[in-house]
Design an enzyme around this catalytic site. Structure first.
Site, PDB file in Angstrom:
ATOM      1  N   GLY A 250      -8.265   6.366   0.008  1.00 29.64           N
ATOM      2  CA  GLY A 250      -7.663   5.252  -0.713  1.00 29.64           C
ATOM      3  C   GLY A 250      -6.149   5.308  -0.726  1.00 29.64           C
TER       4      GLY A 250
ATOM      5  N   GLU B  69      -6.103  30.735   9.379  1.00 28.47           N
ATOM      6  CA  GLU B  69      -6.284  30.596   7.928  1.00 28.47           C
ATOM      7  C   GLU B  69      -7.377  31.521   7.398  1.00 28.47           C
ATOM      8  OE1 GLU B  69      -4.577  29.213   5.576  1.00 28.47           O
ATOM      9  OE2 GLU B  69      -3.177  28.058   6.775  1.00 28.47           O
TER      10      GLU B  69
ATOM     11  N   GLU C 186       3.409  33.212   0.769  1.00 27.98           N
ATOM     12  CA  GLU C 186       4.127  33.945  -0.282  1.00 27.98           C
ATOM     13  C   GLU C 186       3.970  33.322  -1.663  1.00 27.98           C
ATOM     14  OE1 GLU C 186       8.625  32.146   0.185  1.00 27.98           O
ATOM     15  OE2 GLU C 186       8.096  33.924   1.338  1.00 27.98           O
TER      16      GLU C 186
ATOM     17  N   ARG D  74       0.862  -1.188   0.000  1.00 25.57           N
ATOM     18  CA  ARG D  74       0.000   0.000   0.000  1.00 25.57           C
ATOM     19  C   ARG D  74       0.895   1.234   0.000  1.00 25.57           C
ATOM     20  NH1 ARG D  74      -3.483  -3.320  -1.253  1.00 25.57           N
ATOM     21  NH2 ARG D  74      -5.001  -4.144   0.216  1.00 25.57           N
TER      22      ARG D  74
END
Length: 173
Positions: free
Chosen positions: A114, A91, A138, A36
């Protein structure tokens, strides 16, 4: 039946500024082994920011992996050890220039389970007021858009808005 895969070995393939990529050897429920590839991402926070009861602030920005400009919720990456809510507050101001009197947790999503372990935490912001002008990073170029909620729902239905965190947020209200 338990479908859990047991990790037998992990090998780092790539260590980047934002993500790491690891190759996991796993033991499957039937005893066989498989590989995986897993992208490790620190996670992020997205903000459903209401300018008024019918208008939401979205940001437009170019997304290199799909070579398109997307319309999406203001959002950003969690810094190592950063409080999730404080990341959202930071943010919101960095990307839009707004602060909020009310900041409420709505839920979380996994963006691409996934292959990636990223969680995105979604908050609702109301009672917006001006903070510092949107500074962004920036290397970020952002257009701020104020769009009516009915228009956003129409844009989701007709495929103009395809960003999963944005679509998910509208399912949480």
């Amino acid at each position: 039946m338990d479908f859990t895969e047991k990790t037998v070995e992990t090998k780092n393939i790539f260590k980047g500024k934002i993500i790491d990529v690891n190759l996991h050897t796993v033991e499957l429920p039937n005893g066989r082994r498989a590989s995986r590839e897993v992208v490790n991402h620190p996670g992020g926070v997205a903000i459903l920011a209401y300018k008024d009861e019918n208008t939401v602030i979205l940001v437009e920005q170019f997304r290199k992996p799909i070579e398109k400009i997307l319309l999406e919720l203001p959002a950003g990456k969690l810094e190592k050890g950063e409080d999730i809510e404080l990341c959202g507050i930071r943010e919101l101001e960095e990307e839009t220039g707004y602060k909020a009197k009310e900041f409420k947790y709505l839920g979380k999503i996994v963006s691409s389970p996934g292959f990636c372990d990223e969680y995105i935490y979604i908050y609702m912001a109301k009672g917006l007021y001006k903070g510092q002008d949107g500074l962004g990073d920036e290397d970020e170029f952002i257009n701020i858009r104020e769009i009516k909620i009915d228009k956003i729902k129409e844009m989701i239905k007709n495929g103009e808005i395809i960003d999963s965190k944005t679509i998910s947020a509208f399912m949480m209200i």
